[in-house]
Enzyme design. Structure first.
Site, PDB file in Angstrom:
ATOM      1  N   ASP A 125       4.749   8.152   1.307  1.00  0.00           N
ATOM      2  CA  ASP A 125       4.633   7.756   2.713  1.00  0.00           C
ATOM      3  C   ASP A 125       5.992   7.647   3.403  1.00  0.00           C
ATOM      4  O   ASP A 125       6.506   6.561   3.665  1.00  0.00           O
ATOM      5  CB  ASP A 125       3.839   6.453   2.852  1.00  0.00           C
ATOM      6  CG  ASP A 125       2.343   6.699   2.694  1.00  0.00           C
ATOM      7  OD1 ASP A 125       1.905   7.829   2.919  1.00  0.00           O
ATOM      8  OD2 ASP A 125       1.618   5.759   2.342  1.00  0.00           O
ATOM      9  N   ASP A 157       0.821  -1.203   0.000  1.00  0.00           N
ATOM     10  CA  ASP A 157       0.000   0.000   0.000  1.00  0.00           C
ATOM     11  C   ASP A 157       0.857   1.256   0.000  1.00  0.00           C
ATOM     12  O   ASP A 157       0.315   2.371  -0.072  1.00  0.00           O
ATOM     13  CB  ASP A 157      -0.961   0.012   1.196  1.00  0.00           C
ATOM     14  CG  ASP A 157      -0.243  -0.144   2.522  1.00  0.00           C
ATOM     15  OD1 ASP A 157       0.350  -1.220   2.738  1.00  0.00           O
ATOM     16  OD2 ASP A 157      -0.263   0.792   3.338  1.00  0.00           O
TER      17      ASP A 157
END
Length: 519
Positions: free
Chosen positions: A296, A286
């Protein structure tokens, strides 16, 4: 670099670089709805409209006392946003998702993912919101996305908030990566919310406004595949092709072309990480984008010395995401992406498996090609040098670096000085220099291009010990160290007088470095 003060919220003249508020603890004036320059912003909702099964309409929590800590004015202009307007109360409302255009449709995205190898069928934006899309100065579509904006139905027991330190870390590191030429999500702003957030101890809350060409992930396709809805999977793939690889539309098999392009983009990205010594720290599926952008920045770090086993994440006990394992993990993640695409690749399972396996086989040579070319550039090697000779030279060098544990970033900058005739700075990095002296003589005999080396080997990176000091100061209310660091890492190849300490490795008393996912 120019600091904000209380008057600056009314606007300022155009200037380069991020704007940093060195005294963020002032009270914000109330929003004046009669003077809302952000009302002219147009946010599209393509993802929400075209893929409603992957989008849950949601609203950001209202922060009790929002303070703008840092604003990326150059990026704002690229996005067609007015930096002056974004510094007003109305603009800060836009940045926190609480003062959006009337037609905006913010959503939390849903996706699945393998986290440390274990599959989670339903993850999603647990503390994030996609506000919408804008068209930038080049005509490209860009997402505007919040991180730390409050809980959503995907929060899985978390509070949905974030704190000042990790949000500023992502701003610093993502903008540094962009300045290094490495594909990355960008950071538009960090806003302190005025909310106290409990982690190990109470922390000042903050949110990040980040920008990406999209937030489509391998996990997005894993979720769509798991629903069993072939139409949804096909629409998601068509959306990704149109958004990122429009040339794939005319291919004989557009979905195979999509897979091949994502493989190539990720092979290039991971090779670039390895070349600069970047460790992502949490390469879950993800956290792998379809666009090939780094996303991220949680427990991320840069290596000091060349250590393939380097792990910085506090929760990566088995070293799954260690520095030297990143290419292997990337290929594993891409295999999971291929599995998600199987129903679109061919009518029969066997044919689809064979097609996907053949495509994935291109990852390793593509990675090696980018890494080898990048290392030749870092060493200033002439293009006429054979691949075999270059590979042997590089292999011998890294055998030495692994033993000597010299600082990775400064080594390559000092090596450029050696190409100019000054070998002292690089030689003093080695405690036992016989093997390196022999290697250095071989390398210098090739007449390496020092100017070319200076263009690809940074002087400044976000060194871990300096980042931590800057974040600690910011958490205590002093943003000046963050501003100073941003000035350097966003111009990483340009020497700045009097900034030598930013080029030095961590002192001995810094100890083993650990980063944390909790934001």
């Amino acid at each position: 670099m120019r600091a904000l003060n209380s008057a600056a919220y009314g606007g300022s003249s155009p200037r380069e670089g991020p704007t940093v508020n060195t005294s963020p603890n002032q009270t914000q004036p109330q929003l004046d709805s009669q003077d809302d320059a952000t009302s002219r912003i147009h946010l599209e909702s393509r993802f929400a409209n075209e893929l409603p099964e992957l989008a849950l309409g949601w609203q950001a929590d209202t922060p009790p006392n929002p303070q703008l800590l840092v604003l990326n004015e150059d990026l704002a202009r690229e996005l067609g946003l007015d930096p002056e307007a974004l510094q007003t109360p109305a603009g800060i409302g836009f940045l926190t998702g609480t003062n959006l255009p009337a037609d905006a449709s913010p959503v939390a995205q849903v996706y699945a993912g393998h986290q440390f190898g274990g599959y989670s069928p339903r993850l999603g934006d647990g503390r994030a919101l996609l506000l919408g899309e804008v068209t930038d100065a080049t005509g490209a579509t860009q997402d505007i996305h919040l991180k730390g904006s409050g809980p959503t139905p995907f929060s899985r027991g978390g509070d949905g908030y974030a704190v000042v330190g990790p949000m500023l870390r992502e701003f610093i590191v993502s903008e540094a990566m962009h300045a290094l030429g490495i594909p990355s999500t960008r950071s538009l702003a960090v806003v302190q919310t005025g909310r106290t957030v409990i982690r190990e101890d109470p922390q000042p809350g903050a949110l990040l406004v980040r920008v990406a060409s999209s937030h489509l992930r391998v996990g997005s396709f894993q979720y769509a595949k798991a629903t069993g809805d072939l139409d949804l999977l096909r629409r998601l793939a068509d959306f990704a092709v149109a958004r990122h690889y429009p040339e794939a539309e005319s291919a004989d098999n557009p979905y195979l072309a999509l897979y091949e392009r994502v493989i190539a983009a990720q092979a290039s990205l991971i090779a670039q990480w390895m070349l600069v010594g970047f460790v992502h720290g949490v390469m879950n599926t993800d956290n792998m984008t379809i666009s090939g952008e780094t996303i991220d920045y949680g427990p991320c770090a840069f290596i000091d010395d060349f250590t393939p086993s380097a792990v910085f994440s506090s929760i990566d006990h088995g070293g799954r995401y260690k520095y030297g394992n990143q290419p292997v993990v990337a290929e594993w993640n891409l295999a999971r992406f291929g599995e998600s695409l199987l129903p679109l690749l061919a009518d029969s399972q066997d044919d689809a498996d064979a097609i996907a396996q053949d495509a994935l086989g291109k990852f390793s040579p593509q990675y090696s090609e980018v890494w080898s070319a990048g290392m030749r550039a870092k060493l200033g090697l002439p293009s006429s040098l054979s691949a075999e000779v270059a590979a042997a030279l590089v292999s011998d060098l890294f055998d030495i670096l692994k033993v000597e544990r010299v600082d990775y970033t400064s080594f390559f900058r000092n090596l450029a000085d050696a190409a100019r005739g000054n070998t002292v700075p690089v030689r003093v990095q080695f405690s036992v220099s016989e093997k390196f002296d022999e290697w250095l003589s071989r390398w210098r005999s090739l007449a390496p291009d020092d100017a070319a080396m200076d263009r690809v080997n940074p002087i400044y990176i976000p060194r871990n010990h300096i980042v931590e000091k800057a974040l600690a100061a910011a958490t205590a209310g002093d943003m000046q160290p963050v501003g100073d660091l941003l000035e350097l890492v966003t111009s990483p190849f340009e020497a700045h007088h009097g900034k030598q300490r930013y080029t030095e490795p961590a002192p001995d008393d810094f100890g083993p470095y650990r980063t944390y996912c909790g934001t």
